[in-house]
Design an enzyme around this catalytic site. Structure first.
Site, PDB file in Angstrom:
ATOM      1  N   TYR A 142      35.949  59.988  89.707  1.00 27.34           N
ATOM      2  CA  TYR A 142      36.567  61.177  90.586  1.00 27.34           C
ATOM      3  C   TYR A 142      37.856  60.569  91.264  1.00 27.34           C
ATOM      4  O   TYR A 142      38.794  61.074  91.938  1.00 27.34           O
ATOM      5  CB  TYR A 142      35.666  61.425  91.767  1.00 27.34           C
ATOM      6  CG  TYR A 142      34.576  62.659  90.857  1.00 27.34           C
ATOM      7  CD1 TYR A 142      33.821  62.204  89.950  1.00 27.34           C
ATOM      8  CD2 TYR A 142      34.619  63.696  91.634  1.00 27.34           C
ATOM      9  CE1 TYR A 142      33.052  63.359  89.259  1.00 27.34           C
ATOM     10  CE2 TYR A 142      33.631  64.778  91.232  1.00 27.34           C
ATOM     11  CZ  TYR A 142      32.874  64.358  90.085  1.00 27.34           C
ATOM     12  OH  TYR A 142      32.035  65.456  89.330  1.00 27.34           O
ATOM     13  N   LYS A 191      25.612  53.618  81.643  1.00 26.89           N
ATOM     14  CA  LYS A 191      26.180  53.644  80.143  1.00 26.89           C
ATOM     15  C   LYS A 191      26.452  52.190  80.022  1.00 26.89           C
ATOM     16  O   LYS A 191      27.525  51.955  79.506  1.00 26.89           O
ATOM     17  CB  LYS A 191      27.113  54.543  79.940  1.00 26.89           C
ATOM     18  CG  LYS A 191      27.338  54.812  78.503  1.00 26.89           C
ATOM     19  CD  LYS A 191      26.508  55.718  77.621  1.00 26.89           C
ATOM     20  CE  LYS A 191      26.840  55.692  76.228  1.00 26.89           C
ATOM     21  NZ  LYS A 191      25.587  56.302  75.426  1.00 26.89           N
ATOM     22  N   ASP A 223      22.571  58.971  78.555  1.00 22.75           N
ATOM     23  CA  ASP A 223      22.263  60.100  77.439  1.00 22.75           C
ATOM     24  C   ASP A 223      20.815  60.326  77.172  1.00 22.75           C
ATOM     25  O   ASP A 223      20.358  61.334  76.953  1.00 22.75           O
ATOM     26  CB  ASP A 223      23.073  59.748  75.988  1.00 22.75           C
ATOM     27  CG  ASP A 223      22.903  58.342  75.595  1.00 22.75           C
ATOM     28  OD1 ASP A 223      22.109  57.402  76.540  1.00 22.75           O
ATOM     29  OD2 ASP A 223      23.334  57.920  74.642  1.00 22.75           O
ATOM     30  N   ASP A 247      26.949  63.938  89.008  1.00 21.95           N
ATOM     31  CA  ASP A 247      27.383  65.279  88.908  1.00 21.95           C
ATOM     32  C   ASP A 247      26.479  65.969  87.940  1.00 21.95           C
ATOM     33  O   ASP A 247      25.970  67.144  88.111  1.00 21.95           O
ATOM     34  CB  ASP A 247      28.777  65.464  88.707  1.00 21.95           C
ATOM     35  CG  ASP A 247      29.351  66.840  88.554  1.00 21.95           C
ATOM     36  OD1 ASP A 247      28.653  67.578  89.475  1.00 21.95           O
ATOM     37  OD2 ASP A 247      30.337  66.919  87.850  1.00 21.95           O
ATOM     38  N   ASP A 251      23.071  68.751  87.976  1.00 17.47           N
ATOM     39  CA  ASP A 251      22.983  70.296  87.643  1.00 17.47           C
ATOM     40  C   ASP A 251      21.772  70.477  86.780  1.00 17.47           C
ATOM     41  O   ASP A 251      21.080  71.565  86.696  1.00 17.47           O
ATOM     42  CB  ASP A 251      24.600  70.774  86.818  1.00 17.47           C
ATOM     43  CG  ASP A 251      25.424  71.321  87.923  1.00 17.47           C
ATOM     44  OD1 ASP A 251      25.535  70.984  89.155  1.00 17.47           O
ATOM     45  OD2 ASP A 251      26.117  72.108  87.420  1.00 17.47           O
TER      46      ASP A 251
HETATM   47  C1  IPM Z   1      29.498  69.157  92.904  1.00 20.00           C
HETATM   48  C2  IPM Z   1      30.689  69.980  92.265  1.00 20.00           C
HETATM   49  C3  IPM Z   1      31.837  69.136  92.771  1.00 20.00           C
HETATM   50  C4  IPM Z   1      31.894  67.537  91.890  1.00 20.00           C
HETATM   51  C5  IPM Z   1      33.274  69.823  92.365  1.00 20.00           C
HETATM   52  C6  IPM Z   1      33.316  71.293  92.863  1.00 20.00           C
HETATM   53  C7  IPM Z   1      34.385  68.965  92.718  1.00 20.00           C
HETATM   54  O1  IPM Z   1      30.624  70.076  91.086  1.00 20.00           O
HETATM   55  O2  IPM Z   1      29.460  69.168  94.338  1.00 20.00           O
HETATM   56  O3  IPM Z   1      28.599  68.762  92.326  1.00 20.00           O
HETATM   57  O4  IPM Z   1      32.097  67.513  91.049  1.00 20.00           O
HETATM   58  O5  IPM Z   1      31.332  66.818  92.741  1.00 20.00           O
HETATM   59 MG    MG Z   2      28.579  69.577  90.277  1.00 14.23          MG
END
Ligand code: IPM
Ligand code: MG
Length: 356
Positions: A142, A191, A223, A247, A251
């Site tokens: 990032y 990884k 993975d 990240d 999710d």
């Molecule tokens: C998160 C989001 C952010 C990230 C984006 C919006 C830049 O997906 O907070 O997880 O990737 O960190």
């Molecule tokens: Mg995210």
């Protein structure tokens, strides 16, 4: 106590969910005898519209001058075609880096009332889901150099992923310390079969593990981790991992709990000032319709009380009020189920405020 809170309402549903959260905080202040002073901060798409950039320096300064920061959500299709430096996401990354918030804590916890909403089979869900993803937040790919150049008649893009030992060590310690306060189990995700950054990551983690003999430590390739999270999430207590892997896995972890709208997060660095936000996005499709689920943001405020303000009873009171509202059968659209009552964003706020 007196606490100053920088409030970033943001874009899309951000202003609605933050509005309900401030009502909850006001009720907490009233009940427990505190004063919360809010300062509005522009960040994200709204800041691009107003100031021409996603995070003006004066706005970052307001955050640094506060005791903590509450954020709704930023971004939306309106700004999708902006150049990279003017995208709402750039404001968020700038805020994380500018505040030195290297540790992002994202709990994946199944609320029993919402078990039926999990996409996993009941036989998996009934073993329980209660783990935390500790994500490194201001390093890795990032924040490496990004470039796109012409190369032998075509475009070539490069993103650099870098980690130094000190960056790994400080987030590793957060992982171990978090595990110590829970079920004492830490899974470090990398990884290392391919990446140098991961091999360094693993070496530093192994060094740290010797200092925490009371924590059951293991390594897992990313993975495989993605697979294990859906196969048997009950095996996890704390996962610690680098920025991009965190990240993605966070999710995935939020999805299996039934509703991404329920999950709060904290981002912390040195000191007690943090950034608190739900992990979902700005949901432009339902913005301004009073339909959004404010609970992820409300629970983020509870985390703010607990981790930045040392207000454990206040945090408990907020979490308990959320439980009670769910027990009453109240649901926003994202988690609506048979036999429940559909609530608007403000009705959910009303119920939670009433139960504090
Ligand atoms: C998160 C989001 C952010 C990230 C984006 C919006 C830049 O997906 O907070 O997880 O990737 O960190
Ligand atoms: Mg995210």
């Amino acid at each position: 106590m007196n606490k100053t809170i920088a409030v970033i309402r943001g874009d899309g549903i951000g202003p609605e969910i933050v509005g309900q959260t401030l009502r909850v905080l006001d009720r907490v202040a009233e009940k427990f005898g505190h004063t919360f002073i809010y300062t509005d901060v522009d960040m994200g798409g709204n800041a691009i519209d107003k100031w021409g950039e996603p995070l003006p320096a004066a706005m970052l300064q307001k955050c640094l001058d506060s005791d903590s920061v509450l954020l709704g959500a930023v971004g939306g299709p309106k700004w999708d075609n902006e150049p990279a430096h003017r995208r709402p996401e750039k404001g968020l990354l700038g805020l994380r880096a500018g505040m030195g918030l290297y540790s992002n804590n994202r709990p994946a916890k199944l609320w029993p009332q919402l078990a039926a909403a999990s996409p996993l089979k009941p036989s998996i869900v009934e073993n329980g889901i209660d783990f935390i993803v500790v994500r490194e937040l201001i390093g890795g790919v990032y924040f490496g150099n990004h470039s796109t150049e012409e190369c032998e008649g075509e475009k070539k893009a490069v993103d650099i992923m870098a980690y130094s030992e000190h960056e790994i060590e400080r987030i590793g310690r957060i992982g171990f310390e978090t595990a110590r306060k829970r079920r004492r189990k830490l899974t470090s995700v990398d990884k290392a079969n391919v990446l140098d950054t991961s091999r360094l990551w693993r070496a530093v983690m192994h060094r740290l593990a010797e200092e925490y003999p009371d924590v059951k430590y293991s390594d897992m390739l990313v993975d495989n981790a993605a697979m294990q999270i859906v196969k048997d999430p009950s095996q996890f207590d704390v996962i610690v991992t680098e920025n991009l892997f965190g990240d993605i896995l966070s999710d995935e972890a939020s999805m299996i709990t039934g509703s991404i709208g329920m999950i709060p997060s904290s981002s912390l660095g040195e000191g007690s000032r943090g950034l608190y936000e739900p992990i979902h996005g700005s949901a432009p499709d339902i913005a301004g319709q009073n339909k959004a689920n404010p609970i992820g943001t409300i629970l983020s405020a509870a985390m703010m009380c607990r981790y930045s303000f040392d207000m454990a009873s206040e945090a408990d009171a907020i979490e308990h009020a959320v439980h009670t509202a769910l027990n009453e059968g109240l649901r926003t659209g994202d988690m609506m189920a048979d036999g429940c009552r559909l609530a608007s964003c403000t009705e959910m706020g009303d119920a939670i405020v009433t139960h504090i």
